[in-house]
Design an enzyme around this catalytic site. Structure first.
Site, short mmCIF file in Angstrom:
data_model
loop_
_atom_site.label_atom_id
_atom_site.label_comp_id
_atom_site.label_asym_id
_atom_site.label_seq_id
_atom_site.Cartn_x
_atom_site.Cartn_y
_atom_site.Cartn_z
N SER A 134 -24.81 -42.05 -17.21
CA SER A 134 -25.64 -41.07 -16.49
C SER A 134 -26.06 -41.65 -15.16
O SER A 134 -26.18 -42.88 -15.02
CB SER A 134 -26.89 -40.75 -17.32
OG SER A 134 -27.84 -40.06 -16.53
N TYR B 138 -34.20 -43.88 -21.45
CA TYR B 138 -32.83 -43.33 -21.49
C TYR B 138 -32.01 -43.97 -20.36
O TYR B 138 -30.86 -44.37 -20.57
CB TYR B 138 -32.94 -41.81 -21.33
CG TYR B 138 -31.65 -41.08 -21.04
CD1 TYR B 138 -30.74 -40.78 -22.04
CD2 TYR B 138 -31.37 -40.61 -19.74
CE1 TYR B 138 -29.58 -40.07 -21.77
CE2 TYR B 138 -30.22 -39.90 -19.47
CZ TYR B 138 -29.32 -39.63 -20.49
OH TYR B 138 -28.18 -38.92 -20.22
N LYS C 75 -28.53 -46.13 -20.47
CA LYS C 75 -27.31 -45.73 -19.76
C LYS C 75 -26.87 -46.83 -18.79
O LYS C 75 -25.68 -46.97 -18.49
CB LYS C 75 -27.53 -44.39 -19.04
CG LYS C 75 -27.69 -43.20 -20.00
CD LYS C 75 -26.44 -42.96 -20.84
CE LYS C 75 -26.47 -41.62 -21.56
NZ LYS C 75 -25.25 -41.31 -22.31
#
Ligand SMILES: NC(=O)c1ccc[n+]([C@@H]2O[C@H](COP(=O)([O-])OP(=O)(O)OC[C@H]3O[C@@H](n4cnc5c(N)ncnc54)[C@H](OP(=O)(O)O)[C@@H]3O)[C@@H](O)[C@H]2O)c1
Length: 248
Positions: free
Chosen positions: A140, A153, A157
């Site tokens: 991401s 998160y 990533k």
């Protein structure tokens, strides 16, 4: 000759969104696909939409028994695996990184990072190296810098981008390993980021719109294909120009 004629691809988390679009693209270019997700009914329906070239196995991507079932199916029915897309990714918490519940942090790493490692290990055992295979990890844009609100998160990533480089280095020359780093793509996963204010959010992207799953499927298909035969360990940013920042 289509780019994936005669190839078998495994795509995790592919009953909808980016994973499904990747499966659609690979099937359109000749691949057979095995798709996974937790809920059986939507997964079955997704496989039916893909047609005879698709098989499905339902389960949690971080469940070793589910992984074992997928690979025993591949060994029973196919000569070997050629392509792996580590697409599963979860983001159950929002907020500053210092406020993340450690149990949630561990779960995010377990699914988004350790999961990708485990699927890769099993894919190599299923013949990926002998078949000059290729892997794409779905990271991401949040993994390329600070990402307020979705901070941990982003940490996971970023780890996936580095894992991509480690694996690319260890598995060369037999297997190429690359990643993609999308910005906001219109799926259920990202809906909270643009729902009710899409025009305002889209205005942040020089290309003037949000991404759609097909915008990710094309670059993933490229990286998996022989068109990318001399590319490994790289992460392609797919962000509608969002990272173009004037200097000064
Ligand atoms: N959308 C974006 O803006 C965006 C941007 C950058 C990166 N990404 C990444 O793209 C990937 C796919 O996201 P998406 O936007 O396509 O999401 P999505 O449309 O919500 O689809 C998520 C898929 O994952 C499955 N899934 C969720 N948790 C799972 C688990 N623990 N085990 C197995 N399957 C699971 C879901 O099915 P079930 O619910 O039935 O399990 C569904 O098929 C993720 O890695 C995400 O981090 C997305």
């Amino acid at each position: 000759m289509r780019r994936f004629d005669g190839k078998l691809a495994l795509i995790t988390a592919a009953s909808r969104g980016i994973g499904f679009a990747i499966a659609e693209r690979l099937v359109a270019e000749g691949a057979r696909v095995v798709i996974t997700a937790r809920k059986e009914e939507p997964l079955r329906a997704a496989a039916a939409r893909l047609g005879d070239a698709a098989e499905w196995v339902a389960g949690r991507a971080d469940d070793p028994e589910h992984r074992a079932e997928v690979f025993s199916r591949i060994r029973e029915r196919h000569a070997g695996l050629d392509l792996l897309v580590n697409n599963v990714g979860i983001n159950p918490v929002y907020g500053p990184v210092l406020e993340v519940d450690p149990a949630a942090a561990r779960k995010i790493l377990e699914v988004n990072v350790v999961g990708a490692l485990e699927w890769t290990r099993d894919a190599v055992a299923a013949g990926l190296a002998e078949r000059q295979g290729s892997i794409v990890n779905v990271s991401s844009i949040a993994g390329t810098g600070p990402s307020p609100g979705i901070a941990f998160y982003g940490v996971s990533k970023a780890a996936l981008i580095n894992l991509t480089q480690q694996l690319a280095s260890e598995l060369a020359p037999a297997v190429r390993v690359n990643a993609v780093a999308p910005a906001i793509i219109k799926t259920d996963f990202a809906k909270a980021l643009y729902d009710g204010r899409e025009a305002e959010v889209a205005a942040q992207f020089p290309l003037g719109r949000l991404g759609v799953p097909a915008d990710v499927a094309g670059p993933v298909a490229f990286l998996l294909s022989d068109d990318a035969a001399w590319i490994t360990g790289r992460t392609i940013v797919i962000d509608g120009g969002g990272s173009l920042r004037p200097i000064g």
